[in-house]
Scaffold this active site. Structure first.
Site, PDB file in Angstrom:
ATOM      1  N   SER A   1     -22.326  15.765  60.766  1.00 33.94           N
ATOM      2  CA  SER A   1     -22.459  14.425  60.175  1.00 33.94           C
ATOM      3  C   SER A   1     -23.498  13.557  60.865  1.00 33.94           C
ATOM      4  O   SER A   1     -24.075  12.666  60.262  1.00 33.94           O
ATOM      5  CB  SER A   1     -21.101  13.712  60.204  1.00 33.94           C
ATOM      6  OG  SER A   1     -20.522  13.816  61.490  1.00 33.94           O
TER       7      SER A   1
ATOM      8  N   TYR B   1     -15.547  18.006  80.411  1.00 34.12           N
ATOM      9  CA  TYR B   1     -16.709  18.359  79.580  1.00 34.12           C
ATOM     10  C   TYR B   1     -17.481  19.513  80.226  1.00 34.12           C
ATOM     11  O   TYR B   1     -17.773  20.523  79.581  1.00 34.12           O
ATOM     12  CB  TYR B   1     -17.602  17.128  79.405  1.00 34.12           C
ATOM     13  CG  TYR B   1     -18.816  17.365  78.549  1.00 34.12           C
ATOM     14  CD1 TYR B   1     -18.720  17.318  77.155  1.00 34.12           C
ATOM     15  CD2 TYR B   1     -20.060  17.634  79.111  1.00 34.12           C
ATOM     16  CE1 TYR B   1     -19.841  17.533  76.354  1.00 34.12           C
ATOM     17  CE2 TYR B   1     -21.174  17.843  78.324  1.00 34.12           C
ATOM     18  CZ  TYR B   1     -21.068  17.786  76.946  1.00 34.12           C
ATOM     19  OH  TYR B   1     -22.175  18.007  76.158  1.00 34.12           O
TER      20      TYR B   1
ATOM     21  N   LYS C   1     -17.891  23.379  78.664  1.00 38.41           N
ATOM     22  CA  LYS C   1     -19.171  24.005  78.315  1.00 38.41           C
ATOM     23  C   LYS C   1     -19.407  25.275  79.132  1.00 38.41           C
ATOM     24  O   LYS C   1     -20.010  26.229  78.643  1.00 38.41           O
ATOM     25  CB  LYS C   1     -20.317  23.010  78.503  1.00 38.41           C
ATOM     26  CG  LYS C   1     -20.242  21.804  77.558  1.00 38.41           C
ATOM     27  CD  LYS C   1     -20.298  22.197  76.089  1.00 38.41           C
ATOM     28  CE  LYS C   1     -20.447  20.984  75.176  1.00 38.41           C
ATOM     29  NZ  LYS C   1     -20.506  21.360  73.753  1.00 38.41           N
TER      30      LYS C   1
END
Ligand SMILES: NC(=O)c1ccc[n+]([C@@H]2O[C@H](COP(=O)([O-])OP(=O)(O)OC[C@H]3O[C@@H](n4cnc5c(N)ncnc54)[C@H](OP(=O)(O)O)[C@@H]3O)[C@@H](O)[C@H]2O)c1
Length: 263
Positions: free
Chosen positions: A25, A168, A172
């Site tokens: 988006s 985070y 990853k």
């Protein structure tokens, strides 16, 4: 006599190909959706809550036959439904791009125990388990179709450390490991798996940060004195999925303007 121009061929590099992309988006995902649509692919992209941004992305995409689907990738049932819906419409998924992600601050010396728990859970669910579930649902179709490309959008933070965003960085690093294990497991099926590890990219996720004084310092981390544009990540994804990079399977490509060099 009509002649085929090189540009025409390049425009249609992905003609007849289908892409399932999460988080299309806005930000990097929007640039990826546009880039593949520009090259002739049919793109199904997901969004989470921001339907207005998704509508705008969908309207702006060149070409026909695209899909915008609301799905929470943290919900295993929604992931299954998503893949079923895309398969029903497209008949196959040639390229899967795990891009959706969250980046939530939770400094260990400030976050309450409850906040610490909830950010870790949300981050791992979105950035690692969501992609793993999507892979579980998509890969059997790629195996039946005898091939495919998978691109996971990782981060420089997996290698460099991600202070104040520890979940985070860990998510990853996990995504990198998942990518490399599957590159080995799926190579015999003609399925190629890559990760892209960007440094800072100019998106809404970090727009507020780039405007501040530390934002200038972030730009100065690169000898190019800037952060990446979302289109630069999209162009890397195009190259990896083009069929010209199959021997790079298992690679984690740094797109960080030499801001962090690892051995
Ligand atoms: N920006 C950077 O500097 C940077 C650097 C390195 C790596 N990355 C990675 O690049 C990827 C894209 O980052 P971005 O900066 O473009 O992010 P962004 O602008 O914040 O967009 C995030 C996208 O993920 C979607 N999303 C979030 N949670 C979701 C969920 N539970 N289910 C489904 N979709 C969900 C969002 O949907 P809605 O719009 O509906 O909310 C949106 O499309 C992420 O994986 C990020 O970690 C970014």
């Amino acid at each position: 006599m009509a002649s085929l121009q090189i540009d025409d061929m390049e425009e249609n590099l992905f003609s007849g190909k289908t892409v399932l992309l999460t988080g299309g988006s806005r930000g990097i995902g929007k640039a990826i959706a546009n880039a593949f649509a520009q090259q002739g692919a049919r793109v199904a992209f997901t969004f989470h809550g921001n339907s207005e941004a998704a509508r705008q992305t969908f309207r702006d995409m060149p070409g026909k036959g695209h899909m915008a689907l609301k799905a929470d990738i943290c919900d295993p049932e929604a992931v299954k439904e998503l893949v079923d819906t895309v398969m029903k419409e497209f008949g196959q998924i040639d390229i899967l791009i795990n891009n959706a992600g969250v980046f939530v601050e939770h400094p260990i010396d400030e976050a309450s125990y409850a906040k610490w728990q909830s950010v870790w859970r949300e981050t791992i669910d979105t950035n690692l388990i969501g992609p793993a579930n999507l892979l579980h649902q998509v890969v059997p179709h790629m195996i039946s179709h005898r091939g495919g490309s998978i691109i996971n959008i990782s981060s420089r933070g997996a290698f460099r450390g991600e202070p104040r965003h520890t979940a985070y960085g860990a998510s990853k690093a996990g995504l990198n490991s998942l990518s490399q294990s599957l590159a080995q497991e799926l190579g015999p099926y003609g399925i190629y798996v890559y990760a892209i590890a960007p440094g800072f990219v100019e998106t809404k996720m970090i727009a507020h940060f780039l405007e501040q004084e530390e934002g200038q310092a972030a730009k100065a981390q690169s000898p190019l004195n800037r952060v990446a544009r979302p289109e630069e990540i999209a162009e890397t994804a195009l190259f990896l999925a083009s069929g010209k990079a199959t021997f790079c399977t298992g690679a984690i490509l740094d797109v960080n303007g030499a801001s962090y060099l690892r051995n």
